[in-house]
Design a protein around this motif. Structure first.
Motif, PDB file in Angstrom:
ATOM      1  N   ASN A 128     -11.838   2.240   9.020  1.00 51.51           N
ATOM      2  CA  ASN A 128     -11.465   1.113   9.880  1.00 51.51           C
ATOM      3  C   ASN A 128     -11.189   1.526  11.323  1.00 51.51           C
ATOM      4  O   ASN A 128     -11.573   0.817  12.260  1.00 51.51           O
TER       5      ASN A 128
ATOM      6  N   TRP B  12      -4.195   4.253  13.205  1.00 49.19           N
ATOM      7  CA  TRP B  12      -4.320   5.326  12.224  1.00 49.19           C
ATOM      8  C   TRP B  12      -2.922   5.839  11.871  1.00 49.19           C
ATOM      9  O   TRP B  12      -2.044   5.835  12.723  1.00 49.19           O
ATOM     10  N   PRO B  13      -2.630   6.246  10.618  1.00 54.57           N
ATOM     11  CA  PRO B  13      -3.501   6.330   9.435  1.00 54.57           C
ATOM     12  C   PRO B  13      -3.449   5.103   8.535  1.00 54.57           C
ATOM     13  O   PRO B  13      -3.988   5.132   7.432  1.00 54.57           O
ATOM     14  N   TYR B  14      -2.794   4.014   9.002  1.00 50.20           N
ATOM     15  CA  TYR B  14      -2.734   2.819   8.153  1.00 50.20           C
ATOM     16  C   TYR B  14      -4.057   2.064   8.159  1.00 50.20           C
ATOM     17  O   TYR B  14      -4.306   1.268   7.248  1.00 50.20           O
TER      18      TYR B  14
ATOM     19  N   ARG C 205      -7.033   2.303   6.966  1.00 54.15           N
ATOM     20  CA  ARG C 205      -7.597   3.186   5.951  1.00 54.15           C
ATOM     21  C   ARG C 205      -9.115   3.253   6.027  1.00 54.15           C
ATOM     22  O   ARG C 205      -9.776   2.406   6.632  1.00 54.15           O
ATOM     23  N   GLY C 206      -9.660   4.270   5.346  1.00 55.21           N
ATOM     24  CA  GLY C 206     -11.101   4.412   5.282  1.00 55.21           C
ATOM     25  C   GLY C 206     -11.687   4.591   6.667  1.00 55.21           C
ATOM     26  O   GLY C 206     -11.205   5.395   7.474  1.00 55.21           O
TER      27      GLY C 206
ATOM     28  N   TRP D 141       0.040  12.199   5.977  1.00 60.29           N
ATOM     29  CA  TRP D 141      -0.147  12.467   7.404  1.00 60.29           C
ATOM     30  C   TRP D 141       0.299  13.890   7.693  1.00 60.29           C
ATOM     31  O   TRP D 141       1.223  14.408   7.059  1.00 60.29           O
TER      32      TRP D 141
ATOM     33  N   GLN E  52       0.858  -1.169   0.000  1.00 66.56           N
ATOM     34  CA  GLN E  52       0.000   0.000   0.000  1.00 66.56           C
ATOM     35  C   GLN E  52       0.902   1.230   0.000  1.00 66.56           C
ATOM     36  O   GLN E  52       2.023   1.198   0.509  1.00 66.56           O
TER      37      GLN E  52
ATOM     38  N   PRO F 262       0.812   6.403   3.592  1.00 66.96           N
ATOM     39  CA  PRO F 262      -0.313   7.336   3.765  1.00 66.96           C
ATOM     40  C   PRO F 262       0.157   8.765   3.982  1.00 66.96           C
ATOM     41  O   PRO F 262       1.259   9.011   4.470  1.00 66.96           O
TER      42      PRO F 262
END
Length: 319
Positions: free
Chosen positions: A275, A268-270, A272-273, A35, A30, A33
């Motif tokens: 979750n 967070w932030p891994y 995602r969405g 941040w 992935q 992210p």
């Protein structure tokens, strides 16, 4: 109404680290992210008072010891600055440049003594060498001497992944389980009782396969153990709820670890969405007593990290 949550599984992406990953061409299934310190808004949304931040996989060692030492220093100073600039909202699990043990010992001293870090983050394995291996013995001896908190985080285990299945969906759970097993079988847990270790994602498979693991795994490196001792050592870890607070998961985790060994984690932030929000809502709706809920959300973390929040003044002075 505030829960006073302390989030012990909360990642940051310092710009210098993101740039290093991009230059290295790292891709772990992935994209890294985005941040920023605007994460304070997420803390408010999830009713988190304080997040103990850390840099996740692949850590800071991208192949060169000297560069890894420099990157560890930079990301740790960034995290300490974040805590200083947002008093009470952030703590820090510092990064170490493993598998470089000498560099890690130096950075451990700087992070704990100069930056007032709350502990360190270690990956479950480094190039296929798992925590518990004798290679890491000098570091664990020093961590124990200091009574340090160690946040164990998975990375991709050695070997090829299943095509189309990213390692963070299932392999991470195996990676954490391997690290816990290896720490016990090599006697690290028994030998260093002042060391306090948190396992990510509810310990991977540990709570659910503990009796199988304890019954089928022998000691290593001269360490002998019984089934009962192995189980006791596995229960000595702390376990966070990151991506793991489902109503089907929590009964076994709480039965195995006990409510006093469970910590809130958002990932967070891994995560995602939605979750982080989804699993937090699962935890909030689970049938805990008021005392248990307060312990998981805050009390257990305060017992483990008594300087959190209140330690920000010292951290700011040191920085």
């Amino acid at each position: 109404m505030s829960t006073g949550r302390i989030d012990t599984h909360h990642h940051i992406v310092p710009p210098v680290w993101a740039a290093a990953l991009a230059a290295d061409g790292y891709f772990g299934g992935q994209s890294t992210p985005r941040w920023s310190p605007a994460a304070v808004g997420l803390l408010d949304e999830l009713r988190i008072d304080t997040a103990v931040v850390s840099v996740g996989r692949p850590g800071v060692h991208l192949g060169d010891d000297r560069a890894a030492r420099r990157l560890a220093r930079e990301v740790n100073e960034y995290g300490a600055g974040l805590a200083r600039d947002h008093p009470g909202r952030f703590g820090l699990f510092a990064s170490l440049p493993l598998p470089d043990v000498d560099g890690s010992l130096d950075e451990l001293s700087y992070a704990l003594d100069e930056l007032s870090a709350d502990g360190v983050i270690l990956l479950a394995n480094y190039g296929g060498v798992y925590l518990g291996d004798p290679h890491f013995e000098p570091l664990f001896a020093e961590l124990d001497r200091r009574g340090a908190v160690v946040f164990v985080h998975p990375t991709a285990p050695p070997g090829p992944p299943v095509p189309g299945v990213p390692p963070f969906s299932a392999d991470f759970l195996l990676d954490t389980t391997r690290a816990a097993l290896n720490l016990v079988r090599h006697g690290v847990v028994a030998r260093y009782p002042r060391l306090r270790m948190i396992l990510s994602h509810a310990g991977g498979f540990v709570p659910y396969a503990a009796h199988r693991i304890a019954s089928l795994t022998e000691g290593a490196g001269g360490h002998t153990t019984t089934r009962e001792d192995f189980l006791a050592d596995l229960r000595s870890f702390w376990f966070d709820t990151a991506l793991s607070a489902g109503h089907d998961t929590l009964p076994t985790l709480l039965e195995f670890a006990g409510p006093s060994r469970v910590l809130y984690g958002s990932d967070w932030p891994y995560a995602r969405g939605d979750n982080a929000q989804y699993f937090t809502a699962q935890l909030d709706s689970y049938g805990l007593t008021d005392e248990q809920r307060a312990a998981v959300n805050r009390g257990n973390a305060l017992a483990l990290l008594p300087g959190i929040g209140g330690g920000t003044a010292a951290r700011g002075d040191a920085a």
